[in-house]
Scaffold this motif. Structure first.
Motif, mmCIF file in Angstrom:
data_model
loop_
_atom_site.group_PDB
_atom_site.id
_atom_site.type_symbol
_atom_site.label_atom_id
_atom_site.label_comp_id
_atom_site.label_asym_id
_atom_site.label_seq_id
_atom_site.Cartn_x
_atom_site.Cartn_y
_atom_site.Cartn_z
ATOM 1 N N LYS A 133 5.691 15.300 -1.127
ATOM 2 C CA LYS A 133 5.305 13.725 -1.160
ATOM 3 C C LYS A 133 4.980 13.469 0.165
ATOM 4 N N LYS A 134 3.954 12.538 0.314
ATOM 5 C CA LYS A 134 3.716 11.894 1.563
ATOM 6 C C LYS A 134 3.297 10.497 1.350
ATOM 7 N N ALA A 135 3.798 9.745 2.392
ATOM 8 C CA ALA A 135 3.403 8.386 2.318
ATOM 9 C C ALA A 135 1.817 7.949 2.903
ATOM 10 N N VAL A 136 1.161 7.168 1.941
ATOM 11 C CA VAL A 136 0.162 6.760 2.606
ATOM 12 C C VAL A 136 -0.155 5.322 2.603
ATOM 13 N N PRO A 137 -0.805 4.654 3.457
ATOM 14 C CA PRO A 137 -0.731 2.997 3.530
ATOM 15 C C PRO A 137 -1.649 2.600 2.449
ATOM 16 N N VAL A 138 -1.277 1.446 1.887
ATOM 17 C CA VAL A 138 -2.150 0.866 0.952
ATOM 18 C C VAL A 138 -2.241 -0.600 1.449
ATOM 19 N N PRO A 139 -3.588 -1.224 0.992
ATOM 20 C CA PRO A 139 -3.985 -2.316 1.467
ATOM 21 C C PRO A 139 -2.780 -3.670 1.273
ATOM 22 N N PRO A 140 -2.649 -4.302 2.149
ATOM 23 C CA PRO A 140 -1.383 -5.121 2.037
ATOM 24 C C PRO A 140 -2.107 -6.585 1.442
ATOM 25 N N PRO A 141 -1.316 -7.062 0.442
ATOM 26 C CA PRO A 141 -1.489 -8.401 -0.341
ATOM 27 C C PRO A 141 -2.026 -9.234 0.526
ATOM 28 N N PRO A 142 -2.918 -10.295 0.133
ATOM 29 C CA PRO A 142 -3.169 -11.187 0.903
ATOM 30 C C PRO A 142 -2.187 -12.093 1.345
ATOM 31 N N PRO A 143 -2.000 -12.675 2.491
ATOM 32 C CA PRO A 143 -0.782 -13.583 2.754
ATOM 33 C C PRO A 143 -1.047 -14.997 1.906
#
Length: 506
Positions: A118-128
């Motif tokens: 398994k590896k961690a990949v970034p995901v788009p952050p939710p809008p503030p």
């Protein structure tokens, strides 16, 4: 010229275990190396040269088995090592040549495996979200998701106990979910093998096929025999599992997978963190005996697995009575060529009586000081292995006057503490050497020659060992590791070694 198909890698991941077993396609390795200017002509030099040159060796591995992956802090070390030696590709993928084995569910053995598949990949952050609060905002780590990395063809693990262990950590629960997801893959799902007590699948001990070593019609199978797991060992005499009784209840160390890997008459033995007795009941007396002062294991934790395992090994791997060409040949029952010392050199493991059964030529110890220092390897175990300290081993069930000679010619340690929190770790390693990652390779030609002999002592196994001298980093100035042993070769791709052993089948 000598070739080596079978490779045993003990990866240095400090306090923990990560053992990589590789069946190498030597002609494919040679093709990769021969394209490089200044490449060696000796086939035994191909692998270390290729690693030093950072060649892409993916595609040169027939099959590989990774037994454990160290603590979570070291998963990246293991992942990098798999790429360096060609087991894993450069990019994430399903790896049909690779299988994983979880010896038991303790973090220093299993947690790092998650970094492999398994590896961690970034995901788009939710809008503030709009907020009316004033003041300093709390830092939030960037969101990530876990995706498949190097997904193996198969995973082997011990069956869970119906009791709830106190040492079932969060990582283990996550691991089981990962395995379920791998088994449910829509394309080439990972095969999950949950082994019952004694390493049994169905009604017989599990055997894992790692292909054949060598080339041509005389190539020989490389087989992993699992003869113990889940707090039981297989008794070949009765064809039944012998339960390992532990009055204290469930201990994950007792549940370790126990394997013997055979390639012709070459054998490699590993048993996770199983324990013996540590004292006289295991043949350990004088400087070989474990001190019980402040030791919880002696009265309340580990069971004595080794006392049941010794007879089981002797029954499963009987001695050769009449040597015959075309078959493996061993002079004593239950013996191995190379021993991976159990439980990192804990003095409650690797009893004298067990050594008298296994009779190894070479012993390997995986130890270190992170993430938690356990005082491994212990002086008692180093004394039991050293011929200068213990010339002969006592034999289980025999009078004290009946012994067998100590067969150990070489002891290799991944790393060892120099000081921990400003306190010196003064254990005397005797004749052992510290080499970082350890690589053991029997030559195909010698394995075949022993297989072809019609009587004992017409041929001998040629086994070679080298090390990388790479140590893991300490996290405090007051905590350090000892310097690795000096290298002996003028070749830069051998930081330590290679040492060569001519092995009798004991």
């Amino acid at each position: 010229m000598a070739n080596a198909s079978l490779e045993i890698h003990v990866i240095n991941i400090s306090q923990g275990d990560a053992i990589l077993v590789v069946n190498r396609d030597v002609p494919k390795l040679q093709a990769k190396v021969s394209a490089v200017t200044g490449a060696p002509t000796e086939p035994m030099d191909f692998l270390p040269f290729a690693v030093e040159q950072k060649l892409d060796l993916h595609g040169t591995v027939t099959k590989a088995l990774l037994i454990d992956g160290g603590d979570g802090d070291y998963g990246g070390f293991v992942e990098d090592y798999l790429r360096q030696v060609g087991v894993a590709p450069a990019a994430s993928d399903y790896v049909p040549e690779l299988s994983l084995m979880i010896s038991h569910h303790h973090a220093d053995h299993a947690a790092g495996l998650r970094s492999v598949y398994k590896k961690a990949v970034p995901v788009p952050p939710p809008p503030p979200k709009p907020t009316k609060k004033k003041g300093k905002k709390k830092a939030v780590p960037p969101p990530v998701k876990m995706v498949d990395h190097y997904r193996p063809a198969a995973v082997y693990r011990p069956k869970d106990d119906s009791r709830k262990p106190s040492d079932r950590e969060l990582y283990y629960k996550v691991l089981l979910k990962d395995l379920d997801a791998a088994a449910a893959a829509t394309v080439t799902p990972t095969q999950i093998h949950v082994l019952d007590k004694g390493g049994v699948t169905g009604a017989a001990p599990t055997k894992i096929d790692l292909g054949k070593g060598g080339t041509g019609p005389k190539a020989l199978p490389i087989t992993v025999h699992v003869i113990g797991s889940a707090q039981g060992v297989w008794d070949a005499v009765t064809s039944k599992v012998v339960d390992i009784d532990n009055p204290a209840g469930l201990d994950q160390n007792d549940r370790s997978m126990i394997v013997m890997i055979e390639y012709g008459s070459f054998r490699f033995f590993a048993a996770g963190d199983i324990a013996g007795n540590g004292q006289a009941a295991g043949g350990n007396t004088g400087a070989n005996a474990a001190s019980t002062a402040g030791k919880k294991w002696f009265s309340s934790s580990h069971a004595d697995v080794e006392s049941r395992l010794g007879p089981a090994l002797e029954a499963y791997f009987p001695r050769t009575v009449t040597p015959a060409a075309g078959s493996p040949q061993q002079k004593s029952a239950g013996c191995c060529t190379v021993l991976k010392v159990s439980h990192h050199g804990s003095n409650s493991s690797t009893d004298v009586y067990s050594l008298a059964t296994l009779r190894p030529e070479i012993a390997l110890i995986s130890s270190g000081l992170r993430p938690k220092f356990h005082g491994h390897p212990t002086q008692a175990v180093l004394n039991r292995l050293a011929q200068s300290q213990t010339a002969d081993w006592g034999i289980r069930g025999q009078p004290a006057t009946v012994t067998t000679p100590n067969t150990v010619s070489g002891v290799y340690i991944t790393e060892i503490a120099e000081q921990v929190n400003s306190t010196a770790f003064t254990v005397d390693i005797r004749e052992a050497v510290i080499v970082g990652d350890i690589v053991v390779r029997p030559t195909d030609e010698s394995v075949r020659a022993v297989q072809d002999e019609a009587a004992f002592d017409q041929a001998a196994l040629d086994v070679r060992v080298y090390g990388t001298r790479v140590a893991t980093a300490a996290t405090k100035a007051t905590t350090t590791v000892r310097a690795a042993s000096a290298g002996t070769s003028a070749l830069t791709y051998y930081p330590y070694g290679p040492d060569e052993f001519t092995v009798d089948r004991h």
